[in-house]
Design an enzyme around this catalytic site. Structure first.
Site, PDB file in Angstrom:
ATOM      1  N   HIS A   1       0.469  69.484 -28.135  1.00 41.64           N
ATOM      2  CA  HIS A   1       0.422  70.652 -29.021  1.00 41.64           C
ATOM      3  C   HIS A   1      -0.358  70.345 -30.299  1.00 41.64           C
ATOM      4  CE1 HIS A   1       2.099  74.298 -31.047  1.00 41.64           C
ATOM      5  NE2 HIS A   1       1.957  73.535 -32.123  1.00 41.64           N
ATOM      6  N   GLU A   2      -0.023  69.242 -30.954  1.00 41.93           N
ATOM      7  CA  GLU A   2      -0.665  68.931 -32.233  1.00 41.93           C
ATOM      8  C   GLU A   2      -2.146  68.605 -32.064  1.00 41.93           C
ATOM      9  OE1 GLU A   2       0.807  69.591 -34.944  1.00 41.93           O
ATOM     10  OE2 GLU A   2       2.760  69.940 -34.007  1.00 41.93           O
TER      11      GLU A   2
ATOM     12  N   HIS B   1      -4.126  71.645 -32.397  1.00 40.08           N
ATOM     13  CA  HIS B   1      -4.450  71.981 -33.789  1.00 40.08           C
ATOM     14  C   HIS B   1      -5.625  71.149 -34.289  1.00 40.08           C
ATOM     15  CE1 HIS B   1      -1.197  74.706 -34.301  1.00 40.08           C
ATOM     16  NE2 HIS B   1      -0.230  73.805 -34.328  1.00 40.08           N
TER      17      HIS B   1
ATOM     18  N   HIS C   1      -1.506  78.874 -33.316  1.00 44.55           N
ATOM     19  CA  HIS C   1      -0.368  79.082 -32.430  1.00 44.55           C
ATOM     20  C   HIS C   1      -0.582  80.262 -31.497  1.00 44.55           C
ATOM     21  CE1 HIS C   1       2.425  76.713 -35.316  1.00 44.55           C
ATOM     22  NE2 HIS C   1       1.971  75.951 -34.335  1.00 44.55           N
TER      23      HIS C   1
END
Length: 360
Positions: free
Chosen positions: A270-271, A274, A280
């Site tokens: 997930h990170e 980014h 998101h």
């Protein structure tokens, strides 16, 4: 220049010690981690169930601070315990982003979502959300980007990453991140290689506790799990007070009985999204969905994730995936030992230079 160098030194070498534990498999998790699974940084919000506009309830001020942290409230000043129009508007937007029934009330389903551990990056930036319904031309895609759609430049397709040395992470933990980077490499033209020098790497990964120098302090176990910067800053910070599960990578999806141990690879994938420019998503099965329950494992990119990242970088020129571009790691061979030694010597030399420049 001196301020930048001083910040680098303080950030990497004067941080709080971490208490994180790493469990190599599910069977190694202590039973106590399951018994205390309902405890988290935001559990007190559950007591606010049923609150509605016009009421003044102790604890609403902290809930407003929560919504401010994640971008749902943009007003400044002290937060009060009044259930006012500002809070109701924040709840409405939150419910829409998380596919909940939009009521503007603190119903049980909304509070169950609020108290889940989640990414520390905001869902809204400057009061604008693209998680759900923010795209006029796309009705099915729910992915979002940082303002201005930042991405790594075209000349930078080979990215390096390094780990903050004070964490002393094991090779087993580092391999989790290698697998996480590979999942994004398989669907993009990007390649990722581990570096031994934090000063030369494009991306630096570290575990930190509480306030750690970037103005976004962690809040203890089972609250904000991690946060990451947009390109090309390259900072990935994970909460050093969490307990992490480092699975072997063979299982792509798992839902355990609720536990206070968090799947590290799920958070890492997930990170990294980014770090590459994704915001998101409101698609719950997507990697870029902001929250994950303790014990859950979600590491396979969903269609929404792939469409979003390929909007920024295009697809993998070698095909549509299949593991053709694994993340490259330093190996424990003689030649690489020399390279690691050289990398550390370069890092130490750079640090010494920083200290000299600051002192003059």
């Amino acid at each position: 220049m001196r301020t930048l160098l001083l910040t680098i030194l303080i950030f990497f070498f004067t941080v709080n010690p971490i208490s994180a534990k790493f469990y190599s498999n599910v069977s190694s998790i202590p039973p106590l981690q399951f018994l205390n699974a309902t405890q988290n940084a935001w559990e007190t919000f559950s007591k606010l169930a049923g609150c509605h506009i016009g009421e003044n309830i102790n604890g609403l001020s902290k809930l407003k601070q929560y919504f401010r942290r994640f971008g749902y409230i943009t007003t400044t000043g002290n937060c009060t315990d009044d259930f006012d129009d500002v809070l109701q508007s924040a709840i409405n937007t939150y419910q829409k982003n998380f596919n909940l029934k939009v009521t503007g009330k603190l119903d049980s389903s909304t509070l169950r979502q609020i108290v889940k551990p989640r990414c520390g990056n905001p869902d809204l930036i400057d009061g604008v959300s693209e998680m759900n319904g923010g795209k006029k031309l796309r009705t099915t895609a729910k992915y979002s980007f940082f303002p201005g759609n930042p991405r790594w430049p075209k000349r930078k397709r080979d990215l390096t990453y390094a780990f903050a040395p004070q964490n002393n992470l094991t090779d087993e933990v580092k391999r989790v991140f290698s697998r996480a980077f590979t999942r994004w490499a398989e669907v993009t033209p990007l390649n990722f290689t581990r570096s031994e020098s934090i000063l030369r790497a494009d991306i630096v990964i570290g575990f930190f506790s509480g306030e750690h120098g970037d103005g976004e302090p962690f809040d203890g176990a089972m609250g904000t799990l991690a946060h990451a910067s947009s390109p090309p800053t390259g900072m990935l910070h994970l909460d050093g007070d969490e307990d992490w599960l480092i699975s072997n990578g063979e299982i792509s999806r798992r839902i355990l009985p609720v536990t206070t141990v968090v799947d590290l690879e799920s958070v890492a994938v997930h990170e990294i999204g980014h770090l590459l420019g994704l915001g998101h998503s409101s698609v719950e099965d997507a990697i870029m969905f902001p929250a994950i329950s303790g014990g859950d494992r979600k590491v396979e990119l969903a269609k929404d994730d792939i469409e979003g990242i390929q909007h920024l970088y295009g697809g993998n020129p070698n095909g549509d995936g299949g593991g053709s571009k694994p993340s490259r790691e330093s190996q424990s061979t003689g030649g690489d030992s020399v390279r690691r030694w050289r990398g550390w010597m370069i890092s130490l030399s750079s640090i010494a230079t920083c200290i000299f420049l600051i002192s003059v």
